[in-house]
Design an enzyme around this catalytic site. Structure first.
Site, PDB file in Angstrom:
ATOM      1  CB  CYS A  59     -63.343  12.085 -57.572  1.00 58.73           C
ATOM      2  SG  CYS A  59     -64.111  11.383 -55.980  1.00 58.73           S
ATOM      3  CG  HIS A 115     -62.460   7.281 -59.208  1.00 60.50           C
ATOM      4  ND1 HIS A 115     -61.550   8.307 -59.084  1.00 60.50           N
ATOM      5  CD2 HIS A 115     -63.091   7.518 -58.011  1.00 60.50           C
ATOM      6  CE1 HIS A 115     -61.691   9.005 -58.284  1.00 60.50           C
ATOM      7  NE2 HIS A 115     -62.650   8.473 -57.269  1.00 60.50           N
TER       8      HIS A 115
END
Length: 494
Positions: A339, A437
């Site tokens: 991310c 994630h």
């Protein structure tokens, strides 16, 4: 105890604490599993949370990671209504405000303080939604009701308990010392009606023989008039469950031959990505704090998610970690960015609308041939697919702003179920980045990734978490007066 049919009468119990990090989240998760094991439709609820460790819900929003764990404890899908207000700090004085799963805005603390009363109806609406499907609702407070300077407009502790007419029990942590003063002191600063709302207390994290604190329990009960509900001994496996607060992260885990290091950036987010790696026997996971260099003997440097990518990139450079990372790369070491960490690894990060501060473009770390443009639109979705290199399946979620494009995206790290490419890999294969994630919770992906680095894995992560929740439930049932809690919950809203 079975569902009343009307949410206004649904039994509910609020667990407040004498301070932050006294174990409220873990206790509620354990109680969720305890009551679920008894056959109750139990649901977690936290009116306001502050954490950069968020989870994507089945209804397409985001909540605090602790409430997602509590939902797992209940054996029920998570919902945005379990945590209707989530504050995600972006600076020392401001935070992104998430309301019922969606971005509401970015506010400074003083500005948010003026908005809290306007959010209470939404919080109560979410509580009504949760209560309508439950036999029992377990509500977690935030911080402490003793923070009386924050009482005006409060929606996290007594303000919410009063608005929803909830009974409260108080959790205190003996491991940090001064536990009698913390409970009796809380009693001293509360208003009379707030004291009356608290129906009992329990002591958490006791090391040794709990009977040694019998006199302490009696003293607290005499000085407060509150009912003692038990002493919870230290639960050794607590550290294996996902943590809510980065302050609670330990610096090192494991003694395996594969060394993975993680620079702890100032606004680290979704650090539960690391949890499965902490439990891998073949892995040493080391967290590197500000002021310390990145160790030269690392096999992998993992750049985690960030709530403020541009600011954390500057923080990264201020530690000299960019120089250490370049040396790691020259030695042939692997680099993985997740991310915000993925965005940092690229050539540039552009913020034309000033979403994270002053509009402009900054140079990235340059290890991936990609560029990122930050946009106001936020992606909060589940992600499923397969690792491009090994074919190992994965499931996870995305929570991010920004679009990343460039030549290395033509070598994606992942292939999503719908066929779309995701992430990027450098031409030499040393550097990878992804927006997904939760990758390492997928046993097949984690095993394949570690195998590519010479480490084996036979860990069944999700089964291990489920087992720990069952063990925690049994632990709590053996030491707490659970029947008294149910009685308090049943009577408290009448």
């Amino acid at each position: 105890m079975k569902r009343s049919g009307a949410q206004g009468n649904t039994p509910a119990l609020m667990v407040q604490g004498t301070g932050s990090n006294v174990g409220k989240s873990l206790i509620v998760a354990g109680l969720c599993r305890l009551f679920a094991n008894r056959g109750l439709a139990v649901r977690p609820f936290k009116p306001q949370n502050m954490s950069n460790n968020a989870a994507v819900t089945g209804d397409g929003g985001e909540i605090g990671r602790a409430q997602a764990l509590q939902a797992l404890g209940c054996r029920t899908p998570s919902s945005v209504h379990m945590n209707p207000v989530l504050l995600k700090p972006e600076t020392d004085t401001g935070a992104q405000v998430i309301v019922q799963g969606k971005r509401f805005g970015t506010m400074r603390a003083r500005e948010y303080g003026k908005q809290k009363n306007t959010l209470l109806p939404k919080v109560l609406d979410s509580f009504s939604t949760i209560a309508s499907e439950a036999d029992l609702v377990l509500v977690e407070g935030a911080g402490s009701p003793a923070e009386i300077n924050l009482r005006s407009g409060d929606i996290a502790n007594m303000g919410f308990a009063e608005a929803a007419n909830l009974p409260v029990i108080l959790c205190a942590d003996i491991d940090r010392g001064g536990v009698i003063a913390s409970v009796v002191g809380t009693h001293a600063v509360l208003e009379a009606d707030e004291r009356d709302r608290i129906k009992g207390f329990f002591i958490n994290r006791f090391r040794g023989d709990p009977s040694l604190f019998d006199e302490g329990m009696r003293e607290i009960a005499v000085r407060t008039g509150w009912r003692g509900l038990g002493v919870v001994p230290w639960f050794a496996d607590a550290g294996k469950l996902p943590a809510e607060d980065a302050l609670g992260l330990e610096d090192g885990f494991g003694e395996g031959s594969l060394k993975i290091i993680v620079p702890v950036i100032s606004r680290i987010a979704n650090f539960d990505d690391l949890d499965p790696l902490r439990l891998e026997p073949g892995v040493t996971l080391e967290l590197v704090r500000a002021g310390d260099p990145l160790p030269g003997d690392a096999d992998v440097v993992l750049l985690p998610g960030s709530k403020s990518t541009v600011g954390d990139l500057a923080f990264f450079r201020n530690q000299g970690w960019d120089i250490d990372l370049a040396a790691h790369y020259r030695r042939g070491g692997q680099v993985l960015g997740v991310c915000g960490g993925y965005q940092m690894l690229g050539k540039t990060i552009s913020d034309p609308d000033g979403i994270e501060g002053t509009p402009g473009t900054v140079d990235g770390l340059g290890l991936l041939d990609v560029d990122t443009v930050l946009t106001a639109e936020k992606s909060t979705v589940y992600a499923e697919g397969a690792h491009e290199g090994s074919g190992a399946e994965f499931s996870g979620y995305e929570i991010h702003i920004g679009r990343t494009t460039g030549a290395d995206c033509d070598r994606p790290m992942m292939r999503l179920k719908d066929g779309r490419a995701e992430g990027a890999v450098s031409a030499d294969g040393q550097v990878s980045g992804t927006y997904v994630h939760g990758l390492f919770t997928s046993d097949s992906f984690r095993s394949a990734y570690l195998a590519s680095l010479g480490a084996s894995s036979d860990l069944a992560y999700e089964r291990s978490i489920d087992r720990i929740l069952d063990d925690l439930a049994a632990h709590l049932e053996s030491v707490l007066d659970i029947e008294a809690m149910l009685e308090i919950a049943a009577r408290g809203r009448s």
